[in-house]
Design an enzyme around this catalytic site. Structure first.
Site, short mmCIF file in Angstrom:
data_model
loop_
_atom_site.label_atom_id
_atom_site.label_comp_id
_atom_site.label_asym_id
_atom_site.label_seq_id
_atom_site.Cartn_x
_atom_site.Cartn_y
_atom_site.Cartn_z
N ASP A 2 0.83 -1.21 0.00
CA ASP A 2 0.00 0.00 0.00
C ASP A 2 0.86 1.26 0.00
OD1 ASP A 2 -2.37 1.35 -0.09
OD2 ASP A 2 -2.79 1.17 2.06
N HIS A 19 2.76 3.32 -8.90
CA HIS A 19 2.62 1.88 -9.19
C HIS A 19 3.87 1.36 -9.92
CE1 HIS A 19 -1.37 2.13 -7.69
NE2 HIS A 19 -1.88 2.77 -8.72
N GLU A 49 -12.28 -4.57 -5.00
CA GLU A 49 -12.75 -3.19 -4.89
C GLU A 49 -11.96 -2.23 -5.78
OE1 GLU A 49 -12.11 -5.24 -2.19
OE2 GLU A 49 -14.24 -5.65 -1.85
N ASN A 50 -10.71 -2.60 -6.11
CA ASN A 50 -9.88 -1.71 -6.95
C ASN A 50 -10.45 -1.49 -8.35
OD1 ASN A 50 -6.68 -2.84 -5.58
ND2 ASN A 50 -7.92 -1.09 -4.99
C1 IPE Z 1 -1.35 0.10 -3.52
O1 IPE Z 1 -1.15 1.47 -3.56
C2 IPE Z 1 -1.36 -0.55 -4.88
C3 IPE Z 1 -2.66 -1.01 -5.38
C4 IPE Z 1 -3.81 -1.00 -4.75
C5 IPE Z 1 -2.66 -1.52 -6.73
P1 IPE Z 1 -2.38 2.46 -3.58
O2 IPE Z 1 -2.72 2.73 -5.01
O3 IPE Z 1 -3.50 1.93 -2.75
O4 IPE Z 1 -1.76 3.76 -2.93
P2 IPE Z 1 -2.46 4.81 -1.95
O5 IPE Z 1 -3.08 4.03 -0.82
O6 IPE Z 1 -3.48 5.54 -2.75
O7 IPE Z 1 -1.34 5.68 -1.49
MG MG Z 2 -4.12 2.23 -0.82
#
Ligand code: IPE
Ligand code: MG
Length: 229
Positions: A2, A19, A49-50
Site C-alpha cells: 500500500d 505503481h 474493490e480496486n
Molecule cells: C497500492 O497502492 C497498490 C494497489 C492497490 C494496486 P495504492 O494505489 O492503494 O496507494 P495509496 O493508498 O493511494 O497511497
Molecule cells: Mg491504498
C-alpha cells in the site's frame, strides 16, 4: 503493498508513477525472501474493490502487470521462483490473463519459492466462492454437511495447498486488513510500517522477519505449553 498513490502524489506525479515504482519493491521483497528461505510470498496486487478506481488507473495497473510478468520471466526461472495467482482471474482483460497463465505454466517446475499474486482478489469473494462450491457438493454430490471442517474449508479456498501465512506485512501506515486472506491469517503475526510501498526495500523485509522471530506464537495456548520451563 500500500501507498503507491501517496508516494507519487508527494512527488507531484500521477498515481500511476507510484505503481511503476512499486515494481522495484516487489523485486526486492522477492529476492530478500528467496535469499533467507521463505517458501511462500503472497502479494495483494489488485483487490475486487480496486476495479472501482478511475479507469485509466485500472488500465495502467493491468498493463504494468503484463509488462512486469513478461519482463521478469527469465529472472523468475533463473531463481527458482514459481508464479501463482489467486482471485477472480477470469475477470482480468484477456491479454493479462493469457500472459499470466503462460507465465504460471512456464514457472510451474520451480520450487525454491512460490510468489502468489492476489489479483481481483478479496477474502469475502473467496469465502463466498467456497460456500457456493460446498453447497453445490452437498446438493448434488452427496457431501454430508456435518463432515465440513476447517481442513475442508481450507481446501476450497483459492489458497488450497498453500500454508497459512505466518507473517502479514502492510505498508503505508494503514492498520487494517482490507479484505485480504481473512480465513488464512487467523494466527498470522501482523507487522505494520509507515514506509510507502515504492520505498520498501530488502532491509524492511528483514526487519519485519526479525520482529516476527522475537514474538511468542501461542495459538490459543499458554506460554508454558509453548516453551516448558
Ligand atoms: C497500492 O497502492 C497498490 C494497489 C492497490 C494496486 P495504492 O494505489 O492503494 O496507494 P495509496 O493508498 O493511494 O497511497
Ligand atoms: Mg491504498
Amino acid at each position: 503493498m500500500d501507498g503507491n498513490g501517496r508516494w507519487a502524489e508527494q512527488k507531484g506525479e500521477h498515481r500511476v508513477v507510484g505503481h511503476a515504482n512499486g515494481v522495484r519493491s516487489v523485486r526486492e521483497a522477492l529476492v530478500a525472501a528467496t535469499e533467507i528461505g521463505v517458501r511462500y510470498l503472497t502479494l495483494y496486487a489488485f483487490s475486487t474493490e480496486n476495479w472501482k478506481r478511475p479507469r485509466p488507473e485500472v488500465e495502467a495497473l493491468m498493463d504494468l502487470l503484463v509488462n512486469t510478468v513478461v519482463g521478469e520471466l527469465d529472472e523468475l526461472n533463473n531463481n527458482g521462483v514459481r508464479l501463482n495467482a489467486i482471485g477472480d482471474i477470469d475477470s482480468l482483460p484477456k491479454s493479462c490473463r493469457d500472459t499470466l497463465e503462460q507465465a504460471i505454466l512456464d514457472t510451474a517446475k520451480n520450487d525454491r519459492i512460490t510468489i502468489t499474486l492476489a489479483l481481483s482478489y478479496s477474502a469475502r469473494w473467496e469465502i463466498v466462492e467456497m460456500a457456493r462450491t460446498l453447497a453445490t457438493k452437498a446438493r448434488s454430490e452427496g457431501l454430508d454437511p456435518s463432515t465440513i471442517n476447517d481442513a475442508m474449508v481450507a481446501e476450497h479456498l483459492a489458497t488450497k495447498g498453500m500454508p497459512d501465512p505466518e507473517l502479514l506485512i502492510r505498508t503505508s501506515g494503514e492498520q487494517r486488513i482490507s479484505n485480504f486472506l481473512l480465513w488464512q491469517i487467523a494466527y498470522a503475526e501482523l507487522w505494520f510500517t509507515p514506509v510507502l510501498w515504492p520505498d520498501f526495500r530488502k532491509e524492511h523485509l528483514f526487519r519485519a522477519i526479525l520482529d516476527f522471530q522475537s514474538r511468542q506464537r501461542r495459538f490459543g495456548l499458554i506460554g508454558e505449553q509453548i516453551t516448558p520451563a
